[in-house]
Scaffold this motif. Structure first.
Motif, mmCIF file in Angstrom:
data_model
loop_
_atom_site.group_PDB
_atom_site.id
_atom_site.type_symbol
_atom_site.label_atom_id
_atom_site.label_comp_id
_atom_site.label_asym_id
_atom_site.label_seq_id
_atom_site.Cartn_x
_atom_site.Cartn_y
_atom_site.Cartn_z
ATOM 1 N N ALA A 64 0.817 -1.216 0.000
ATOM 2 C CA ALA A 64 0.000 0.000 0.000
ATOM 3 C C ALA A 64 0.848 1.262 0.000
ATOM 4 O O ALA A 64 0.425 2.308 -0.496
ATOM 5 C CB ALA A 64 -0.934 -0.011 1.213
ATOM 6 N N SER A 65 2.062 1.190 0.564
ATOM 7 C CA SER A 65 2.913 2.376 0.666
ATOM 8 C C SER A 65 3.518 2.788 -0.667
ATOM 9 O O SER A 65 3.946 3.932 -0.831
ATOM 10 C CB SER A 65 4.042 2.121 1.672
ATOM 11 O OG SER A 65 5.026 1.255 1.126
ATOM 12 N N GLY A 66 3.601 1.859 -1.601
ATOM 13 C CA GLY A 66 4.232 2.152 -2.884
ATOM 14 C C GLY A 66 5.737 1.963 -2.878
ATOM 15 O O GLY A 66 6.386 2.120 -3.921
ATOM 16 N N ILE A 67 6.333 1.633 -1.735
ATOM 17 C CA ILE A 67 7.775 1.432 -1.679
ATOM 18 C C ILE A 67 8.126 0.102 -2.345
ATOM 19 O O ILE A 67 7.665 -0.951 -1.925
ATOM 20 C CB ILE A 67 8.282 1.449 -0.222
ATOM 21 C CG1 ILE A 67 8.075 2.824 0.405
ATOM 22 C CG2 ILE A 67 9.757 1.069 -0.167
ATOM 23 C CD1 ILE A 67 8.492 2.908 1.862
ATOM 24 N N ASP A 68 8.927 0.184 -3.385
ATOM 25 C CA ASP A 68 9.349 -1.003 -4.110
ATOM 26 C C ASP A 68 10.875 -1.052 -4.070
ATOM 27 O O ASP A 68 11.556 -0.512 -4.937
ATOM 28 C CB ASP A 68 8.848 -0.946 -5.553
ATOM 29 C CG ASP A 68 9.054 -2.258 -6.290
ATOM 30 O OD1 ASP A 68 9.486 -3.235 -5.649
ATOM 31 O OD2 ASP A 68 8.810 -2.306 -7.511
ATOM 32 N N ALA A 69 11.400 -1.677 -3.049
ATOM 33 C CA ALA A 69 12.839 -1.710 -2.802
ATOM 34 C C ALA A 69 13.350 -3.116 -3.081
ATOM 35 O O ALA A 69 13.427 -3.948 -2.181
ATOM 36 C CB ALA A 69 13.137 -1.294 -1.369
ATOM 37 N N TRP A 121 12.895 7.860 -1.209
ATOM 38 C CA TRP A 121 11.436 7.725 -1.192
ATOM 39 C C TRP A 121 10.836 8.914 -0.439
ATOM 40 O O TRP A 121 11.045 9.070 0.753
ATOM 41 C CB TRP A 121 11.017 6.407 -0.531
ATOM 42 C CG TRP A 121 11.390 5.211 -1.346
ATOM 43 C CD1 TRP A 121 12.497 4.435 -1.228
ATOM 44 C CD2 TRP A 121 10.642 4.670 -2.449
ATOM 45 N NE1 TRP A 121 12.498 3.443 -2.167
ATOM 46 C CE2 TRP A 121 11.374 3.562 -2.933
ATOM 47 C CE3 TRP A 121 9.438 5.030 -3.067
ATOM 48 C CZ2 TRP A 121 10.919 2.791 -4.014
ATOM 49 C CZ3 TRP A 121 8.999 4.265 -4.139
ATOM 50 C CH2 TRP A 121 9.727 3.167 -4.602
ATOM 51 N N ARG A 122 10.088 9.739 -1.166
ATOM 52 C CA ARG A 122 9.443 10.926 -0.586
ATOM 53 C C ARG A 122 8.101 10.538 0.032
ATOM 54 O O ARG A 122 7.267 9.885 -0.596
ATOM 55 C CB ARG A 122 9.229 11.998 -1.645
ATOM 56 C CG ARG A 122 8.515 13.234 -1.127
ATOM 57 C CD ARG A 122 8.322 14.282 -2.208
ATOM 58 N NE ARG A 122 7.505 15.372 -1.722
ATOM 59 C CZ ARG A 122 6.173 15.407 -1.781
ATOM 60 N NH1 ARG A 122 5.508 14.398 -2.341
ATOM 61 N NH2 ARG A 122 5.504 16.430 -1.298
ATOM 62 N N ASN A 123 7.907 10.947 1.273
ATOM 63 C CA ASN A 123 6.679 10.676 2.014
ATOM 64 C C ASN A 123 5.601 11.658 1.576
ATOM 65 O O ASN A 123 5.724 12.867 1.769
ATOM 66 C CB ASN A 123 6.964 10.821 3.508
ATOM 67 C CG ASN A 123 5.839 10.355 4.382
ATOM 68 O OD1 ASN A 123 4.691 10.268 3.952
ATOM 69 N ND2 ASN A 123 6.152 10.068 5.636
#
Length: 567
Positions: free
Chosen positions: A107-112, A143-145
């Motif tokens: 859900a956060s969109g973080i794809d690390a 990654w910008r919050n």
């Protein structure tokens, strides 16, 4: 004085691993496949930060990946996730209850999905929300919050990448312009296609050390204030020297009002970059006494911890090192100089067998004295484990040291229980109060193993003062120093920072245990730039917020017009 650490309320050891019970199901994957690629052994860090602004600490755990073009089916230890990636956990802490962590990575969109090593946290765009920087073996990510629970990858737009092997990073305002810049520590030049072969004394295949590879310079990125960074490494002098960097810490080590940077180098002299105040730095580690140990030897420095170890009102440096060396405590002697007091402190001898990574000061018993936790794991094959058939023979127990006062420590690992004594391949350790009960907990990322959340059970019954420092831009005041003034007892010195340990980001809040006695009469804050303010005592047993400009200056006036404020 008793030679034991405080037991948890109701009895039992002071630390308990609550990762699985509280919802953190992360398992680290190092991608090893029998090729002994150097990055496999260096592990990954973690971050504790309040990304959603609800007053409690969320968690991010950095993940590895496969190397050398190999598929996941060729991994010695198959990954829990396919594909492996760094994961973000939201802390749903209820007042008076226990945390419950929820995996919100998708859900956060973080794809690390890169080969992750380190994490750094800071509000680089001054919107009041902490952003996340990931240091990788390969391209890094910023990654910008967005503030709605999601993040966007702004690495390319911001110019914040570094394609080399980065290990640690930290946000800091080195030029005092009110914007957080970014310091990236780089390690060595390693090419998968040119993987050298190294061996143990018994001719067993082993991982090579940093001396087999060329070191690379670190990078300083200046925040332009428009969402982008400018690489000023050469102009600032940072690019002038290369070192196999692993850990770092920012602080005003020479007490001139601006932030300096300490870099822990692996098997080479450490760097102490002193800020000249004109946008440039001078490397002063050797003259300051922190480049080498008391015998003049450069050590394999990994983790860094900054704190007032001896309670004398200044900040000391602790470094974790390789087995066969000792961990090192450098005590501040004033004037920007330090002295190796490892042997006298009692911290040297117990660490000879260990390879230390994450390290941090924490007041385990809230008695006002800073204790020390070091998490360990070897980087070379441990022969007895290998002979016993261990496929990853690098596990070691962690170490806890109790502060006896006056710069003296004793080991207290045994009393800490199985959460520390069970051997693991520990790497990153992030320190912070995850349950908001007034003592410091530790999130540990173990190489090729499940994450551990070491919950401190020994401090909540003792009076404590918790503070969040907020600068005039509405963000955590990284670099600020707090002095807790007490009647009839020495003042307590603490610092607001997210850097330190190894490849990890810590709780920016300040925590002061008051079990050592003395009523709090005032709280003094030295903000970055040198401005000082005094605040009335805040309520004990909970966290309060101090905002820059809302206190009294040394002269008794309001905090709005402060001499020495350069912003």
């Amino acid at each position: 004085m008793p030679a034991t650490v405080a037991a948890a309320a109701g009895g039992g050891p002071p630390f308990e691993d609550r990762a699985e019970a509280w919802g953190i199901d992360f398992v680290h994957f190092n991608g090893m496949s029998g090729e002994f690629y150097f990055p496999e052994i260096m592990g990954s860090g973690a971050a504790l930060f309040d990304y959603d602004g609800d007053g409690d600490l969320d968690a991010f755990l950095v993940q590895g990946a496969m190397l050398g073009g190999k598929g996941l089916g060729e991994a010695t230890f198959p990954p829990r996730d396919r594909p492996p990636r760094g994961r973000l956990y939201r802390n749903d802490l209820r007042p008076g209850g226990e945390p419950r962590f929820v995996d919100v990575t998708a859900a956060s969109g973080i794809d690390a999905r890169g080969y992750g090593v380190g994490a750094a946290v800071g509000d680089f765009d001054n919107d009041g929300r902490p952003d996340l920087y990931l240091a990788n073996f390969g391209p890094n990510q910023l990654w910008r919050n967005r503030g709605d629970g999601t993040f966007e990858d702004v690495t390319a737009k911001a110019g914040a990448d570094d394609p080399r092997w980065s290990s640690s990073a930290a946000f800091l305002d080195y030029d005092g312009d009110g914007r957080l810049d970014l310091f990236v520590v780089n390690y060595v030049r390693f090419d998968l296609a040119e993987n050298p072969r190294c061996f143990t004394a018994s001719s067993r295949r082993d991982w090579c050390g940093p001396s087999a590879f060329a070191p690379v310079p670190d990078r300083l990125l200046r925040n332009r204030g428009d969402g982008t960074f400018e690489d000023v490494s050469a102009r600032a002098g940072i690019a002038a020297q290369a070192g196999p960097g692993l850990g770092l810490a920012a602080g005003d080590f020479d007490r001139d009002g601006d932030l300096d940077v300490f870099v822990a180098n692996d098997g080479a002299m450490n760097f102490l970059w002193l800020n000249r105040g004109d946008g440039t730095f001078t490397e002063d580690g050797l003259f300051a006494g922190v480049a080498v140990n008391r015998n003049g030897a450069a050590e394999a420095s990994m983790g860094v911890a900054v704190g007032d170890a001896d309670g004398d009102g200044d900040f000391d440096l602790f470094l974790s090192h390789l087995a066969g060396e000792t961990n090192t405590l450098y005590l501040d002697q004033g004037g920007g100089t330090f002295e190796d007091r490892s042997i006298e402190s009692g911290l040297a001898a117990p660490s000879v067998a260990d390879t230390g990574f994450g390290a941090g000061w924490l007041d385990l018993e809230n008695d006002g004295r800073l204790d020390l936790l070091v998490v360990n794991g070897a980087v070379r094959v441990i022969e007895p484990l290998a002979r016993a058939g261990d496929p990853y023979p690098v596990e070691q127990p962690d170490r806890l040291f109790r502060n006896l006062g006056g710069g003296r420590f004793e080991e207290a690992t045994a009393e800490a229980g199985p959460a520390l004594t069970r051997p693991t391949a520990s790497r990153g350790a992030a320190f912070g109060d995850v349950d908001n009960d007034g003592d410091t907990d530790v999130l540990v990322n173990d190489s090729n193993g499940p994450a551990r959340l070491l919950v401190n059970r020994s401090g909540p019954a003792v009076p404590w003062l918790g503070l969040r420092l907020v600068d005039r831009h509405g963000r955590d005041a990284i670099g600020a120093v707090v002095e807790v003034v007490r009647r009839g007892a020495p003042a307590l010195l603490r610092r607001a920072d997210t850097g330190g340990s190894f490849a990890s980001a810590n709780d920016p809040r300040v925590l002061a245990g008051l079990g050592g006695g003395g009523e709090v009469t005032a709280v003094r804050v030295r903000w970055q730039g040198g401005a000082e303010e005094e605040f009335e005592p805040r309520p004990l047993g909970r966290y309060s917020t101090l905002v820059e400009g809302s206190g009294r200056t040394a002269g008794g006036g309001e905090g709005g017009n402060r001499k020495g404020d350069r912003r």
